[in-house]
Enzyme design. Structure first.
Site, PDB file in Angstrom:
ATOM      1  N   MET B 179      -9.738  59.122   6.654  1.00  0.00           N
ATOM      2  CA  MET B 179      -9.495  59.311   8.087  1.00  0.00           C
ATOM      3  C   MET B 179      -8.008  59.169   8.395  1.00  0.00           C
ATOM      4  SD  MET B 179     -12.243  59.568  10.020  1.00  0.00           S
ATOM      5  CE  MET B 179     -13.500  60.396   9.138  1.00  0.00           C
ATOM      6  N   ASN B 244       3.016  47.923   1.369  1.00  0.00           N
ATOM      7  CA  ASN B 244       1.929  47.195   2.009  1.00  0.00           C
ATOM      8  C   ASN B 244       2.281  46.964   3.476  1.00  0.00           C
ATOM      9  OD1 ASN B 244       0.137  45.151   2.937  1.00  0.00           O
ATOM     10  ND2 ASN B 244      -0.349  44.713   0.787  1.00  0.00           N
ATOM     11  N   SER B 267      -8.375  50.340   5.965  1.00  0.00           N
ATOM     12  CA  SER B 267      -9.813  50.061   6.140  1.00  0.00           C
ATOM     13  C   SER B 267     -10.067  48.576   6.397  1.00  0.00           C
ATOM     14  CB  SER B 267     -10.599  50.555   4.916  1.00  0.00           C
ATOM     15  OG  SER B 267     -10.950  51.904   5.071  1.00  0.00           O
ATOM     16  N   ALA B 268      -9.427  48.085   7.441  1.00  0.00           N
ATOM     17  CA  ALA B 268      -9.525  46.660   7.763  1.00  0.00           C
ATOM     18  C   ALA B 268     -10.955  46.227   8.086  1.00  0.00           C
ATOM     19  CB  ALA B 268      -8.613  46.349   8.947  1.00  0.00           C
ATOM     20  N   HIS B 269     -11.800  47.180   8.461  1.00  0.00           N
ATOM     21  CA  HIS B 269     -13.179  46.824   8.812  1.00  0.00           C
ATOM     22  C   HIS B 269     -13.939  46.232   7.634  1.00  0.00           C
ATOM     23  CE1 HIS B 269     -13.830  50.649   6.775  1.00  0.00           C
ATOM     24  NE2 HIS B 269     -15.043  50.214   6.558  1.00  0.00           N
ATOM     25  N   TYR B 275      -8.675  46.592   2.322  1.00  0.00           N
ATOM     26  CA  TYR B 275      -7.326  46.190   2.736  1.00  0.00           C
ATOM     27  C   TYR B 275      -6.649  45.430   1.605  1.00  0.00           C
ATOM     28  CZ  TYR B 275      -3.609  44.603   5.826  1.00  0.00           C
ATOM     29  OH  TYR B 275      -2.388  44.384   6.412  1.00  0.00           O
ATOM     30  N   CYS B 412     -13.444  70.738  17.286  1.00  0.00           N
ATOM     31  CA  CYS B 412     -12.981  71.070  18.624  1.00  0.00           C
ATOM     32  C   CYS B 412     -13.578  70.051  19.584  1.00  0.00           C
ATOM     33  CB  CYS B 412     -13.585  72.423  19.007  1.00  0.00           C
ATOM     34  SG  CYS B 412     -12.432  73.691  19.334  1.00  0.00           S
TER      35      CYS B 412
HETATM   36  N1  LIG Z   1     -10.344  55.645  15.199  1.00  0.00           N
HETATM   37  C1  LIG Z   1     -11.039  56.545  14.579  1.00  0.00           C
HETATM   38  O1  LIG Z   1     -11.243  57.623  15.076  1.00  0.00           O
HETATM   39  C2  LIG Z   1     -11.591  56.226  13.283  1.00  0.00           C
HETATM   40  C3  LIG Z   1     -12.490  57.126  12.725  1.00  0.00           C
HETATM   41  C4  LIG Z   1     -12.964  56.837  11.496  1.00  0.00           C
HETATM   42  C5  LIG Z   1     -12.546  55.722  10.854  1.00  0.00           C
HETATM   43  N2  LIG Z   1     -11.699  54.821  11.422  1.00  0.00           N
HETATM   44  C6  LIG Z   1     -11.311  53.605  10.747  1.00  0.00           C
HETATM   45  O2  LIG Z   1     -10.038  53.775  10.156  1.00  0.00           O
HETATM   46  C7  LIG Z   1      -9.996  53.056   8.934  1.00  0.00           C
HETATM   47  C8  LIG Z   1      -9.560  53.949   7.814  1.00  0.00           C
HETATM   48  O3  LIG Z   1     -10.548  54.901   7.492  1.00  0.00           O
HETATM   49  P1  LIG Z   1     -10.373  55.802   6.196  1.00  0.00           P
HETATM   50  O4  LIG Z   1     -11.529  56.693   6.139  1.00  0.00           O
HETATM   51  O5  LIG Z   1      -9.029  56.381   6.203  1.00  0.00           O
HETATM   52  O6  LIG Z   1     -10.503  54.697   5.051  1.00  0.00           O
HETATM   53  P2  LIG Z   1     -10.055  54.751   3.541  1.00  0.00           P
HETATM   54  O7  LIG Z   1     -10.633  53.526   2.917  1.00  0.00           O
HETATM   55  O8  LIG Z   1     -10.352  56.071   2.962  1.00  0.00           O
HETATM   56  O9  LIG Z   1      -8.478  54.602   3.627  1.00  0.00           O
HETATM   57  C9  LIG Z   1      -7.832  53.361   3.899  1.00  0.00           C
HETATM   58  C10 LIG Z   1      -6.434  53.468   3.278  1.00  0.00           C
HETATM   59  O10 LIG Z   1      -5.683  52.296   3.603  1.00  0.00           O
HETATM   60  C11 LIG Z   1      -4.931  51.954   2.459  1.00  0.00           C
HETATM   61  N3  LIG Z   1      -4.582  50.543   2.561  1.00  0.00           N
HETATM   62  C12 LIG Z   1      -5.412  49.481   2.420  1.00  0.00           C
HETATM   63  N4  LIG Z   1      -4.748  48.344   2.594  1.00  0.00           N
HETATM   64  C13 LIG Z   1      -3.462  48.664   2.861  1.00  0.00           C
HETATM   65  C14 LIG Z   1      -2.315  47.907   3.129  1.00  0.00           C
HETATM   66  N5  LIG Z   1      -2.369  46.568   3.182  1.00  0.00           N
HETATM   67  N6  LIG Z   1      -1.167  48.560   3.342  1.00  0.00           N
HETATM   68  C15 LIG Z   1      -1.115  49.906   3.297  1.00  0.00           C
HETATM   69  N7  LIG Z   1      -2.178  50.675   3.026  1.00  0.00           N
HETATM   70  C16 LIG Z   1      -3.355  50.057   2.826  1.00  0.00           C
HETATM   71  C17 LIG Z   1      -5.847  52.277   1.309  1.00  0.00           C
HETATM   72  O11 LIG Z   1      -5.124  52.431   0.101  1.00  0.00           O
HETATM   73  C18 LIG Z   1      -6.504  53.555   1.767  1.00  0.00           C
HETATM   74  O12 LIG Z   1      -5.828  54.698   1.350  1.00  0.00           O
HETATM   75  C19 LIG Z   1     -11.391  52.494   8.734  1.00  0.00           C
HETATM   76  O13 LIG Z   1     -11.436  51.154   9.170  1.00  0.00           O
HETATM   77  C20 LIG Z   1     -12.244  53.341   9.612  1.00  0.00           C
HETATM   78  O14 LIG Z   1     -13.417  52.683  10.019  1.00  0.00           O
HETATM   79  C21 LIG Z   1     -11.211  55.077  12.623  1.00  0.00           C
END
Ligand SMILES: NC(=O)c1ccc[n+]([C@@H]2O[C@H](COP(=O)([O-])OP(=O)(O)OC[C@H]3O[C@@H](n4cnc5c(N)ncnc54)[C@H](O)[C@@H]3O)[C@@H](O)[C@H]2O)c1
Ligand SMILES: NC(=O)c1ccc[n+]([C@@H]2O[C@H](COP(=O)([O-])OP(=O)(O)OC[C@H]3O[C@@H](n4cnc5c(N)ncnc54)[C@H](O)[C@@H]3O)[C@@H](O)[C@H]2O)c1
Lengths: 556, 556
Positions: B179, B244, B267-269, B275, B412
């Site tokens: 994402m 980081n 992906s803090a969730h 994370y 869209c």
């Molecule tokens: N707001 C939105 O519309 C929305 C939609 C979907 C997901 N999300 C949330 O966004 C987050 C990311 O989703 P995703 O699909 O990209 O997840 P993902 O796990 O594919 O990507 C997370 C990325 O963060 C990186 N990362 C982890 N710790 C880090 C750190 N300390 N410093 C730098 N980089 C770090 C990882 O290497 C990874 O590439 C999730 O929590 C997801 O639930 C938000």
């Protein structure tokens, strides 16, 4: 905006009878009648507040919502679906003839906010209501609904512990509310005496009037004397005693009295509204649970701990002791009673083998209002299931001993393979005029495939999947897909906020051929999900049942 | 029983293209293709482990389940429905032509057990999987899915804070995963520069390759120099930086650097898997999250606190700072950062007015595999919505800047009243042969009526109903009733276990007239529940929209 009306003592609700329709078809008419039937004074514990049973289990959020639901149902077309959110009608959307006419979601909260505190805040703001199980899903039929379940449980207890007979034995319990009030009658039907502690005289009066309990004792000594007399004579009599279980049980332990079984059905799942703290009068309780909810909860939970400690003392003496699905062990544990879960819940102890075959509290209601319609279905059940003596016996006793409350209804624990046969037969009886009007078929949410409740229905599952709630959600989705007439998803029933998720289903036999097709699907699928869930958890009984019945389980 | 296969690096999954069917109809074929498309190496973050995106969001529980799902879909009849429980095919039941072909429930837990600890235990036992939102519901389409949402958010940020233009501005963020990887491209499309911190080189490489990010800086100084150059020139360039976020953000605060907006999509969730703790190498992390999950979680949450403190410092300087839906504020709060929620989530800040009109991430996929099919639908959208310059602009940019991943797809943001019109038009295009094969239409679970997530989509609802999850449950039930092709109910997506409940929907345009009827219902009802939910919460925009569109809301 005016504040919504939470209490109205001026109205008396009773479902319409007969064949004249207020709605555009029997499908919406069925919901229209069943909602009102849930609030019939013969049925509901506190109809002025829309409370049906189980603490504060409501049929509608407030009186404005109740009226708006009836209005919506009157206008509903047979290609539309009405949505109910925690007892409020929130939308009418286009669907199709084979879709449910009503979809309900009651009391559901995102898990991290799933507490009584948060729920009560939303309830006060008028944003939610507690649906319990069949209160908010409009298929409560009074205490009869629970009688056979309790009867089956006591009979199984007799089989496991007393060589198949409860003659001369007595059961100690408490709570004579909507559900708990079934206990004395079920004990009698199962052949046992019972001592039933209840803190509200009005509840005892109601059970005496409906013949669910035989007599009331003046005090504990009198009660024990009656129990001694009837057990010695082998007479299965039920005795009510006015008192607080948190006082009476410890006193019995102190006196060294030994019941033959111990359980409890106070509304412990709701510590603010459901359990009278020791030392309080009922009047104090009714006031303080409003003025000081937290203090009431704390006092109730302290008393529950004392109550559970007495149950543990009986258990330690080898007396069969079980939690009857009100989450009282969890409450005691919260209060520091670390061994509260030493005695089991009733499901793993007695009911799970039935659930493995999809057997659970199947029920039906005659929308005509005519008892004869139920007697004819009773006969049809015997005809279609000719060789089940236990079931025939139940039907005979039910007819002679159980007063109808509200619309005439019957309950029968049957499982996968039989439910849809009965449904199709009833539909045929509607079609050919044997019955005066359509029949609705439903069940409790406490059933084989419809609930995840780790302190009750799914306690101690073989594979450890107690808390997985994918199963009841799939059950609701599938019943919606199959064409049930209404389907509901609730949270917190039985054991309170945070502890359960479950779904309900009701389907109408209106005599049509379209209904045949829907009944064949829904009444096969619904118990089928229960067999599936237990087969997946590793129960051989369920796996064998799935194979015998030809259930399609891709990874079995 | 053999242990299930969780990792298989030997297989490469790709959806079949063209018009030859592996299944008995286009409805089951669509699910068959979309499940496989979710695991296409162009689409999925870690296909060998069946992980699609968002931490450990899976498409199927394990490889045996994956194969069994495909097998079940191949055999599925058009009057049957397949049930998926947390990525495992558990049953096939009789339904009817207008019912969904697949019903899914993923990662749902009874609230009191809704924690990562309990989930992980069940996951280890092979009893569950994490479905995220569109991973387990088979409608993930790669980073494009999120691009427009992020773009809309950044554009709205520009409107609110920078007079409608982000030219010469730069956005600081982290996370280039499934994402988060959309952020640099969305920022560029919105006219802004961006600095994107990511701790894994492989993720940066993937975004460079797919043209989602423009360049990678050597180090922080280099990154800031590039940002300075491009913002001065008014060029909207995106810069990736390996590092980081828990180190880089505090360093930027120390240096007094002032970005024009700050957010985060690590992906803090999922603190165990999502994370990287400060001071750890990626290799250490990959090992220790298996060998010492608790220690990893604790270290990650400590780093998140540092990260959020830096975000709070930017916020205190008046820089627009927002949580981008990964629950990082909650994690920091758990660690004692009491003011973590001082900066808002992106939904109340930017998205809610859209949700009030049912506008959200509507998307569709060409099952033919032919990009031309998407280009033709692009043209159709412009034709049907002729006067929305913003939308036309989006479609042009999407076509020129966004690489398809897996099956060609388009997203869209459109709302109530338009979705069903587009669906019917696409179905007509399938029917008359303009498109080479059927199209599937779906959306994210992050949508107007489909989610309860008090730290994200339903943060700070006007009436305080943030945590009421009746709404997404009704959405799923209604979409099932309406005849969607598959419907899902998930828990914990986006923000992790305990914090959300949400539902997904996908419907197939197979060119039939039956599909016309289903599309007209489902694509009206689905955004309709969003308008209903927001109208009920008191938003005038939603109430006006409901009235204009003629939505039937009984108590409005
Ligand atoms: N707001 C939105 O519309 C929305 C939609 C979907 C997901 N999300 C949330 O966004 C987050 C990311 O989703 P995703 O699909 O990209 O997840 P993902 O796990 O594919 O990507 C997370 C990325 O963060 C990186 N990362 C982890 N710790 C880090 C750190 N300390 N410093 C730098 N980089 C770090 C990882 O290497 C990874 O590439 C999730 O929590 C997801 O639930 C938000
Ligand atoms: N096991 C099952 O099959 C099953 C089914 C449904 C409900 N239940 C559970 O059983 C409980 C009772 O349900 P109900 O519908 O009868 O509820 P109810 O609220 O109608 O009745 C509870 C009764 O307990 C009495 N009571 C409360 N505190 C007491 C005390 N300290 N001492 C003596 N009496 C006391 C109340 O006066 C009331 O009459 C609930 O927790 C419910 O969830 C179990």
């Amino acid at each position: 905006m005016n504040a919504p009306t939470r209490i109205d003592t001026t109205r008396t609700i009773r479902a319409p009878r007969g064949t004249e329709l207020s709605c555009k078809s029997w499908l919406s008419e069925a919901a229209f009648r069943m909602l009102q039937n849930n609030l019939d004074p013969e049925v509901a514990e506190n109809p002025a507040e829309l409370v049906v049973y189980g603490g504060i289990g409501r049929a509608a959020r407030n009186w404005e919502c109740f009226d708006a639901i009836l209005r919506s149902l009157r206008e509903l077309n047979d290609d539309e679906t009405l949505l109910i959110q925690s007892g409020k009608p929130v939308g009418i959307f286009p669907t199709h003839a084979d879709a449910p006419r009503v979809l309900l979601a009651n009391s559901n909260l995102v898990p991290a906010w799933s507490t009584w505190e948060h729920f009560n805040e939303l309830d006060r703001k008028g944003l939610m209501m507690y649906g319990q199980m069949t209160a908010g899903s409009w298929i409560y039929i009074g205490s009869q609904g629970i009688v056979q379940g309790t009867y089956e449980t006591f009979v199984e207890l007799g089989r496991q512990h007393y060589g198949g007979s409860l003659r001369g034995k007595w059961i100690l319990t408490a709570g004579l509310g909507g559900m708990g009030g079934a206990q004395p009658l079920a004990a009698s039907l199962a052949g046992a005496c019972s001592l039933n502690i209840e803190c509200q005289q009005s509840r005892i009066d109601f059970r005496l009037k409906t013949r669910y309990v035989d007599e009331q004792a003046h005090d504990l000594d009198d009660a024990l004397a009656r129990i001694a007399k009837y057990t010695a004579a082998g007479e299965a009599k039920s005795i009510a005693l006015l008192g607080n279980a948190a006082d009476v049980l410890p006193e019995l332990v102190r006196r060294g009295v030994r019941p033959d079984a111990v359980t409890d059905q106070t509304s412990a799942h709701d510590p603010v509204n459901g359990y009278l703290p020791s030392g309080w009068t009922v009047e104090q309780w009714l006031q303080r649970r409003v003025s000081d909810a937290q203090g009431t909860r704390d006092a109730a939970k302290r008393s529950m701990k004392v109550h559970v400690e007495a149950m543990l003392a009986f258990h330690a003496q080898g007396i069969p002791t079980f939690d009857y699905g009100n989450n009282i062990r969890q409450m005691a544990k919260d209060e520091g009673c670390s061994n509260a879960f030493d005695f089991p819940g009733f499901v793993p102890a007695f009911v799970r083998p039935l659930f493995c075959r999809g057997i659970g509290p199947f029920r039906w209601v005659a929308l005509s209002g005519d008892p004869e319609d139920i007697y004819k279905t009773d006969a049809k059940v015997k005809e279609l299931i000719p060789d089940d003596a236990h079931l025939h016996n139940w039907l005979d006793m039910a007819r002679s001993r159980i007063s109808f409350q509200g619309l005439p209804a019957r309950i029968c624990w049957v499982g996968l393979g039989l439910r849809h046969k009965l449904g199709l037969a009833f539909n045929e009886m509607v079609r050919n005029g044997e019955l005066k009007a359509p029949v609705v078929i439903g069940r409790d949410h406490l059933d084989s495939g419809s609930v995840a409740s780790p302190n009750r229905e799914t306690e101690a599952m073989r594979d450890g999947s107690d808390a997985v709630s994918d199963w009841p959600l799939l059950n609701a989705l599938l019943n919606t897909a199959g064409g049930a007439t209404w389907v509901s998803l609730h949270h917190g029933g039985g054991v309170g906020m945070g502890y359960s998720q479950h779904s309900g289903v009701v389907i109408v036999c209106d005599g049509s051929e379209a209904a045949d097709r829907r009944l064949a699907r829904v009444l096969w699928n619904d118990p089928g999900t229960g067999v599936m869930r237990h087969a997946d958890a590793g129960y051989e009984i369920a796996q064998d049942c799935a194979r015998e019945q030809g259930l399609k389980l891709p990874m079995l």
